[in-house]
Design an enzyme around this catalytic site. Structure first.
Site, mmCIF file in Angstrom:
data_model
loop_
_atom_site.group_PDB
_atom_site.id
_atom_site.type_symbol
_atom_site.label_atom_id
_atom_site.label_comp_id
_atom_site.label_asym_id
_atom_site.label_seq_id
_atom_site.Cartn_x
_atom_site.Cartn_y
_atom_site.Cartn_z
ATOM 1 N N HIS A 60 9.032 68.873 -16.800
ATOM 2 C CA HIS A 60 8.547 67.657 -15.688
ATOM 3 C C HIS A 60 10.130 67.178 -15.375
ATOM 4 O O HIS A 60 11.215 67.589 -15.741
ATOM 5 C CB HIS A 60 7.652 66.521 -16.305
ATOM 6 C CG HIS A 60 8.409 65.334 -17.223
ATOM 7 N ND1 HIS A 60 8.772 65.858 -18.470
ATOM 8 C CD2 HIS A 60 8.553 64.008 -16.993
ATOM 9 C CE1 HIS A 60 9.540 64.602 -19.012
ATOM 10 N NE2 HIS A 60 9.044 63.692 -18.223
ATOM 11 N N HIS A 77 12.445 63.552 -13.749
ATOM 12 C CA HIS A 77 12.707 62.189 -13.950
ATOM 13 C C HIS A 77 13.482 62.013 -12.458
ATOM 14 O O HIS A 77 14.637 61.792 -12.362
ATOM 15 C CB HIS A 77 13.606 61.541 -14.973
ATOM 16 C CG HIS A 77 12.750 61.575 -16.221
ATOM 17 N ND1 HIS A 77 13.167 61.087 -17.316
ATOM 18 C CD2 HIS A 77 11.300 61.472 -16.296
ATOM 19 C CE1 HIS A 77 12.101 60.832 -18.228
ATOM 20 N NE2 HIS A 77 11.167 61.353 -17.512
ATOM 21 N N ASP A 82 6.607 59.992 -22.901
ATOM 22 C CA ASP A 82 6.943 61.261 -23.012
ATOM 23 C C ASP A 82 6.823 61.685 -24.476
ATOM 24 O O ASP A 82 6.279 62.664 -24.776
ATOM 25 C CB ASP A 82 8.322 61.590 -22.468
ATOM 26 C CG ASP A 82 8.252 61.633 -20.929
ATOM 27 O OD1 ASP A 82 7.147 61.670 -20.102
ATOM 28 O OD2 ASP A 82 9.282 61.411 -20.219
ATOM 29 N N CYS A 123 17.844 61.789 -44.509
ATOM 30 C CA CYS A 123 18.606 60.881 -43.597
ATOM 31 C C CYS A 123 19.424 61.515 -42.806
ATOM 32 O O CYS A 123 19.583 61.032 -41.564
ATOM 33 C CB CYS A 123 19.374 59.955 -44.511
ATOM 34 S SG CYS A 123 20.730 60.573 -45.627
ATOM 35 N N HIS A 127 24.050 58.033 -48.793
ATOM 36 C CA HIS A 127 23.006 57.968 -47.726
ATOM 37 C C HIS A 127 23.896 57.476 -46.721
ATOM 38 O O HIS A 127 24.740 56.863 -46.517
ATOM 39 C CB HIS A 127 22.216 56.770 -48.592
ATOM 40 C CG HIS A 127 20.802 56.275 -47.450
ATOM 41 N ND1 HIS A 127 19.878 57.267 -47.175
ATOM 42 C CD2 HIS A 127 20.666 55.191 -46.963
ATOM 43 C CE1 HIS A 127 19.136 56.603 -46.376
ATOM 44 N NE2 HIS A 127 19.461 55.403 -46.223
ATOM 45 N N HIS A 133 16.782 54.522 -41.015
ATOM 46 C CA HIS A 133 17.244 55.204 -42.054
ATOM 47 C C HIS A 133 16.080 55.907 -42.651
ATOM 48 O O HIS A 133 14.981 55.601 -42.506
ATOM 49 C CB HIS A 133 18.101 54.533 -42.875
ATOM 50 C CG HIS A 133 17.602 53.631 -43.911
ATOM 51 N ND1 HIS A 133 17.551 53.463 -44.978
ATOM 52 C CD2 HIS A 133 16.624 52.425 -43.657
ATOM 53 C CE1 HIS A 133 16.698 52.625 -45.585
ATOM 54 N NE2 HIS A 133 16.396 51.976 -44.829
#
Length: 246
Positions: free
Chosen positions: A71, A73, A84, A124, A189, A201
């Site tokens: 599609h 925009h 979407d 993460c 992390h 996160h």
């Protein structure tokens, strides 16, 4: 699998979009005769200037041959909207967006919130890589081994420059930056800073989530990284997904 579009497919999609500059065009990439072909469809949405809808009859007609949804925009936003993203996750297909005379391909990544944790495939780094993908930035694939071993080797800090990141001071923190937090002296992390005192996160044993960048996390922040291609508008893509997922 990454969907690769030939120049002829891109031209066909952009030609269709140029023919309807004030409304969203739509169609499918279908597998025919051993390759991909673009098949335009009628936009049946009530307001095709702002939305698109493909008739059920078209879905039934092409069936299992559909490889991607296409599609445009017309307003120029180069990201998938919240609606979407909801529809893309439901279809589990790549979506192709024609915008600003360019064609962009979005993988069918899961919603950013609510993911189960599986180290190496849903963790993460995967979360941040998918968020950046929605924003139009592709991060390098990182092969993971054992979680504690990878952390002890400072895997992210080692690969960050290759992936396009550079280190910035915590005092200059802004939306789109990646925060590394440390445990037992090793960064283990990564979190995406959303701005407004919030982070996105995916911690071990938990669902991916949005939450405040609390004192707990601030005290454990080891470093902050910024991507060279990140722009202020990129956060719109992430926000579109977060608003429309549970």
């Amino acid at each position: 699998m990454i969907l690769e579009l030939s120049d002829s497919l891109k031209r066909a999609i952009l030609s269709h979009a140029a023919f309807f500059p004030k409304r969203e065009i739509c169609g499918f990439l279908v597998f025919e005769n051993g390759g991909l072909a673009y098949r335009p469809c009628l936009n049946t949405a009530a307001d095709p200037r702002k939305n698109f809808e493909i008739a059920p009859e078209d879905w039934l007609h092409y069936g299992d041959a559909v490889r991607a949804v296409v599609h445009s925009h017309p307003d120029g936003e180069p990201f998938l909207s919240g609606a979407d993203r909801q529809a893309q996750v439901a279809t589990a297909l790549p979506w192709v967006l024609a915008v600003r005379r360019r064609v962009r391909v979005f993988r069918p990544v899961p919603h950013l919130r609510g993911r189960e944790f599986f180290y190496g495939t849903a963790d993460c780094y995967s979360l941040i890589a998918d968020a950046y993908h929605l924003a139009g930035i592709e991060l390098i694939a990182v092969e993971r081994g054992e979680m504690d071993t990878d952390a002890a080797q400072n895997l992210f800090e080692t690969l960050a420059p290759k992936a396009g990141f550079y280190r910035v001071p915590l005092t200059s923190l802004r939306a789109g930056d990646v925060l590394l937090t440390a445990h037992n002296g090793h960064a283990n992390h990564a979190m995406l800073y959303l701005g407004g005192g919030e982070v996105l996160h995916h911690a071990y044993g938990q669902l991916s989530r949005r939450e405040p960048y609390s004192d707990f996390w601030q005290q454990r922040t080891a470093s902050v990284w910024r991507h060279r291609d990140w722009r202020d508008g990129c956060m719109v893509a992430v926000g579109n997904d977060l608003i429309h997922c549970v």
